[in-house]
Design a protein around this motif. Structure first.
Motif, short mmCIF file in Angstrom:
data_model
loop_
_atom_site.label_atom_id
_atom_site.label_comp_id
_atom_site.label_asym_id
_atom_site.label_seq_id
_atom_site.Cartn_x
_atom_site.Cartn_y
_atom_site.Cartn_z
N LYS A 1 22.38 4.13 89.87
CA LYS A 1 23.63 3.60 89.33
C LYS A 1 23.92 4.18 87.95
O LYS A 1 25.03 4.56 87.66
CB LYS A 1 23.59 2.07 89.26
CG LYS A 1 23.65 1.40 90.61
CD LYS A 1 23.55 -0.09 90.47
CE LYS A 1 23.48 -0.77 91.83
NZ LYS A 1 23.29 -2.22 91.72
N VAL A 2 22.88 4.27 87.11
CA VAL A 2 23.06 4.81 85.77
C VAL A 2 23.43 6.27 85.85
O VAL A 2 24.31 6.75 85.13
CB VAL A 2 21.78 4.62 84.92
CG1 VAL A 2 21.85 5.40 83.64
CG2 VAL A 2 21.57 3.14 84.63
N SER A 3 22.77 7.02 86.76
CA SER A 3 23.05 8.45 86.87
C SER A 3 24.47 8.70 87.36
O SER A 3 25.08 9.71 87.03
CB SER A 3 22.04 9.13 87.77
OG SER A 3 22.18 8.67 89.09
N LYS A 4 25.02 7.81 88.15
CA LYS A 4 26.39 7.97 88.64
C LYS A 4 27.40 7.75 87.51
O LYS A 4 28.45 8.37 87.50
CB LYS A 4 26.68 7.01 89.79
CG LYS A 4 26.00 7.39 91.08
CD LYS A 4 26.35 6.42 92.18
CE LYS A 4 25.66 6.79 93.47
NZ LYS A 4 25.93 5.84 94.55
N THR A 5 27.08 6.88 86.56
CA THR A 5 28.02 6.57 85.50
C THR A 5 27.94 7.54 84.34
O THR A 5 28.86 7.60 83.54
CB THR A 5 27.78 5.14 84.97
OG1 THR A 5 26.45 5.06 84.47
CG2 THR A 5 27.99 4.12 86.06
N LEU A 6 26.85 8.32 84.22
CA LEU A 6 26.69 9.23 83.10
C LEU A 6 27.43 10.54 83.34
O LEU A 6 27.53 11.02 84.47
CB LEU A 6 25.21 9.55 82.87
CG LEU A 6 24.31 8.40 82.46
CD1 LEU A 6 22.87 8.89 82.32
CD2 LEU A 6 24.77 7.80 81.15
N THR A 7 27.92 11.12 82.25
CA THR A 7 28.53 12.44 82.35
C THR A 7 27.42 13.48 82.34
O THR A 7 26.26 13.16 82.07
CB THR A 7 29.48 12.69 81.17
OG1 THR A 7 28.71 12.68 79.96
CG2 THR A 7 30.57 11.63 81.11
N GLU A 8 27.79 14.72 82.61
CA GLU A 8 26.80 15.80 82.64
C GLU A 8 26.14 15.97 81.27
O GLU A 8 24.94 16.19 81.16
CB GLU A 8 27.45 17.11 83.08
CG GLU A 8 27.87 17.14 84.54
CD GLU A 8 26.68 16.95 85.46
OE1 GLU A 8 25.63 17.56 85.22
OE2 GLU A 8 26.81 16.20 86.44
N ALA A 9 26.94 15.88 80.21
CA ALA A 9 26.40 16.03 78.86
C ALA A 9 25.41 14.92 78.53
O ALA A 9 24.36 15.15 77.93
CB ALA A 9 27.53 16.04 77.84
N GLU A 10 25.74 13.70 78.96
CA GLU A 10 24.83 12.56 78.71
C GLU A 10 23.53 12.74 79.49
O GLU A 10 22.45 12.43 78.98
CB GLU A 10 25.51 11.25 79.11
CG GLU A 10 26.62 10.84 78.17
CD GLU A 10 27.40 9.64 78.66
OE1 GLU A 10 27.88 8.87 77.81
OE2 GLU A 10 27.54 9.47 79.89
N LYS A 11 23.63 13.26 80.70
CA LYS A 11 22.42 13.49 81.50
C LYS A 11 21.53 14.53 80.83
O LYS A 11 20.31 14.34 80.71
CB LYS A 11 22.79 13.97 82.91
CG LYS A 11 23.39 12.90 83.79
CD LYS A 11 23.80 13.47 85.12
CE LYS A 11 24.57 12.47 85.95
NZ LYS A 11 25.03 13.04 87.23
#
Length: 113
Positions: free
Chosen positions: A55-65
């Motif tokens: 769920k967290v990975s779906k809400t994060l942008t590429e830069a945040e990841k």
């Protein structure tokens, strides 16, 4: 003259109104004081952690990841450095650091003499 002034707390748009608190606390009954036993299933905990990570990975942008991955790598590198040194090596390094400091950092003499 002052009829258009609103008193009380400011309210934000879209916020839900809070119920007024009278300052009284509810007393806990004997049932609430007894510790509750919980049955923990390790499989469910693992699945919950995986689901929350997804769920967290779906809400994060590429830069945040990328940022989180970089932070994790830095943390792992720091942990590896700490683990690689023995206690004796850490003490020797700390003593070397202390000896390199100037007299400015020395404890000043206090009192007569």
């Amino acid at each position: 003259m002052y009829s258009n002034i609103v008193t009380g707390k400011l309210k934000l748009k879209g916020s839900t109104p809070e119920a007024p608190s009278h300052g009284k606390k509810k007393k806990k009954s004997k049932k609430d004081k007894e510790p509750k036993e919980e049955v923990v299933n390790n499989n469910n905990n693992d699945n919950e952690e995986e689901n929350s990570a997804i769920k967290v990975s779906k809400t994060l942008t590429e830069a945040e990841k990328r940022h989180r991955e970089k932070l994790a790598k830095k943390e792992q590198k720091r942990i590896d450095q700490l683990v690689s040194k023995s206690h004796k090596e850490k003490i020797e390094e700390y003593n070397k650091y202390l000896s390199s400091l100037s007299e400015h950092h020395d404890v000043p003499k206090v009192g007569p003499g």
